[in-house]
Scaffold this active site. Structure first.
Site, PDB file in Angstrom:
ATOM      1  N   HIS A  11       1.038  -1.384  -0.420  1.00  0.00           N
ATOM      2  CA  HIS A  11      -0.254  -0.465  -0.400  1.00  0.00           C
ATOM      3  C   HIS A  11       0.494   0.924  -0.218  1.00  0.00           C
ATOM      4  O   HIS A  11       0.808   1.758   1.195  1.00  0.00           O
ATOM      5  CB  HIS A  11      -0.924   0.185   1.325  1.00  0.00           C
ATOM      6  CG  HIS A  11      -2.258   0.635   1.610  1.00  0.00           C
ATOM      7  ND1 HIS A  11      -3.031   0.886   1.073  1.00  0.00           N
ATOM      8  CD2 HIS A  11      -2.089   2.473   1.587  1.00  0.00           C
ATOM      9  CE1 HIS A  11      -4.090   2.111   1.191  1.00  0.00           C
ATOM     10  NE2 HIS A  11      -2.800   3.053   1.365  1.00  0.00           N
ATOM     11  N   HIS A 189      -9.863   1.196  -0.011  1.00  0.00           N
ATOM     12  CA  HIS A 189     -10.487   1.821   1.317  1.00  0.00           C
ATOM     13  C   HIS A 189     -11.254   1.700   1.590  1.00  0.00           C
ATOM     14  O   HIS A 189     -12.098   2.257   1.367  1.00  0.00           O
ATOM     15  CB  HIS A 189      -9.201   3.334   0.821  1.00  0.00           C
ATOM     16  CG  HIS A 189      -8.028   3.594   0.669  1.00  0.00           C
ATOM     17  ND1 HIS A 189      -7.731   3.401  -0.732  1.00  0.00           N
ATOM     18  CD2 HIS A 189      -6.880   4.724   0.312  1.00  0.00           C
ATOM     19  CE1 HIS A 189      -6.197   3.570  -0.889  1.00  0.00           C
ATOM     20  NE2 HIS A 189      -5.436   4.302  -0.421  1.00  0.00           N
ATOM     21  N   GLU A 192     -10.666   3.900   7.585  1.00  0.00           N
ATOM     22  CA  GLU A 192      -9.612   5.043   7.960  1.00  0.00           C
ATOM     23  C   GLU A 192     -10.143   6.138   7.855  1.00  0.00           C
ATOM     24  O   GLU A 192     -10.395   6.708   9.421  1.00  0.00           O
ATOM     25  CB  GLU A 192      -9.141   5.341   6.626  1.00  0.00           C
ATOM     26  CG  GLU A 192      -7.746   5.766   6.742  1.00  0.00           C
ATOM     27  CD  GLU A 192      -6.787   6.230   5.838  1.00  0.00           C
ATOM     28  OE1 GLU A 192      -5.671   6.594   5.678  1.00  0.00           O
ATOM     29  OE2 GLU A 192      -7.647   6.352   4.310  1.00  0.00           O
TER      30      GLU A 192
END
Length: 322
Positions: A11, A189, A192
Site C-alpha cells: 500500500h 480503502h 480509515e
C-alpha cells in the site's frame, strides 16, 4: 532493528512516495516555488486540508513520462536499499490525464521506472490502478475499464481511494465487477476516516481480498471476527494513521490487537515522506513499538506475498526469498 529482514509493501501511492530531494530538483527544473510545502527537506502540512494542498503541489512537478520513470525508479531504489523484494504502487491514470500527459504515457513512464529498478536490484513491482471516490462513480468505472483493457502485465490490481465519505461503496460496485471480470485483484480503502461500517460495506458490496487500512474495524468485534474468518488481508499503515489523527498515538493503534484476533495484517507506508515515515520505519515500529519478534514480522511479510497481486510463479519465487 529490522535491517536483516526482507520487506514487502502492498500500500503506497506513487505520487505520495515522492522523495523530497527529488521533488526539490524537479521544482527547480520547472521553476515552481514549493517553499511553502517543502522546508528543510521535509513536506509541510498541518491538517488534512493542507495535506491535500501539499500533495497536489508536489504532484505538479512530475509532468512527463521521464519524470514518472525517474520518480518510480528512485522510490523503488530506496526500497531495494532496505531489502524490499516486492512493491505494489497505487497509480491513477486519471491523474495522468488531468496533468495533460495522458493515461498511457503516465503508465508507460512508471513501467519504465520499474524496469530500471528491477534491472539494478531485482526488486519486483506491480501497479494497482485506482479510481477516486470524489470524482464520482462514472470516473471510477472509467478507471476500471482502463485497467481492464490495458492488458499490461504490470497492472494487476484495482483500488478505490479518495474521500471515504463520498457516496456509498455500493455506488462503485460496478467498477469492481469490471476489474474482477478482467482478472484483476481487488482492494479498497475503507475503515480509515470512516468507522467500522465502511469496512463492512466494502466486504458486502465489493468482496475484496484486501482492504487498504481497515483499522477501524477494531470498533466492531463481530466485524473483526468476520475479517479473520474470511481471511481478508489488511494493508495497515501505522505511521499514516497517527499522522492523520485516525488514532492519537501508537499505544492506541490496533495493529497488535487485530493480529492477535486472527486478522491477516501487513505493513505499509501509504504516503511515506508526507507522513515523515518510510517502509523501514514502519517495520521498525512493528518491532520496537508493537513488540513483534522477527518470526512474527516475517509472517506478516509472507502474508503480504500470499496476498500480492502476482502470478503463482512470481509468488513462489518471492516466498522463497523470505
Amino acid at each position: 532493528m529490522t535491517s536483516h529482514l526482507k520487506k514487502v509493501e502492498l500500500h503506497c501511492h506513487l505520487e505520495g512516495a515522492a522523495p523530497p530531494a527529488l521533488t526539490a530538483a524537479q521544482a527547480r527544473k520547472y521553476g515552481v516555488d514549493i517553499s511553502a510545502e517543502l522546508r528543510d527537506g521535509a513536506y509541510v502540512w498541518h491538517d488534512f486540508a493542507s495535506f491535500l494542498v501539499c500533495y497536489d503541489k508536489v504532484s505538479e512537478v512530475y509532468r512527463t513520462e521521464e519524470d514518472y520513470a525517474l520518480l518510480t525508479e528512485t522510490y523503488l531504489d530506496e526500497l531495494a536499499g532496505i531489502d524490499t523484494i516486492y512493491s505494489e504502487l497505487i497509480v491513477s491514470p486519471d491523474h495522468g490525464k488531468r496533468i495533460g500527459l495522458g493515461a498511457d504515457a503516465y503508465i508507460s513512464g512508471i513501467c519504465e521506472g520499474i524496469r530500471r529498478a528491477r534491472e539494478k536490484s531485482g526488486i519486483e513491482a506491480r501497479l494497482i490502478v485506482t479510481g477516486e471516490r470524489h470524482f464520482g462513480p462514472e470516473s471510477v468505472i472509467g478507471a476500471a475499464e482502463y485497467a481492464a483493457r490495458a492488458a499490461n502485465p504490470l497492472i494487476t490490481g484495482f483500488n478505490l481511494a479518495g474521500e471515504e465519505r463520498m457516496g456509498r461503496v455500493a455506488d462503485y460496485a460496478r467498477a469492481f465487477d469490471i476489474a474482477r471480470d478482467a482478472g484483476l485483484g481487488l482492494t479498497i480503502h475503507a475503515g480509515e476516516v470512516c468507522g467500522a461500517f465502511s469496512v463492512a460495506d466494502a466486504l458486502d458490496a465489493v468482496r475484496p481480498s484486501r482492504i487498504g487500512h481497515g483499522v477501524r474495524a477494531i470498533e466492531d468485534l463481530d466485524l473483526v471476527t468476520r475479517l479473520a474468518d474470511l481471511g481478508t488481508v489488511l494493508e495497515i499503515c501505522p505511521g499514516s494513521n497517527i499522522a492523520l489523527g485516525v488514532f492519537p498515538d501508537f499505544a492506541s493503534h490496533p495493529l497488535r490487537r487485530l493480529k492477535d484476533a486472527g486478522v491477516r495484517v501487513t505493513i505499509s507506508s501509504d504516503d511515506p515522506p508526507f507522513f515523515h515515515t518510510s517502509l523501514k520505519r514502519e517495520y521498525e515500529l512493528a518491532a520496537g513499538t508493537f513488540g513483534f519478534g522477527d518470526a512474527e514480522i516475517d509472517a506478516m511479510t509472507r502474508t503480504a506475498i500470499e496476498a500480492a497481486f502476482v502470478d503463482d510463479e512470481t509468488r513462489k519465487a518471492l516466498l522463497a526469498r523470505i
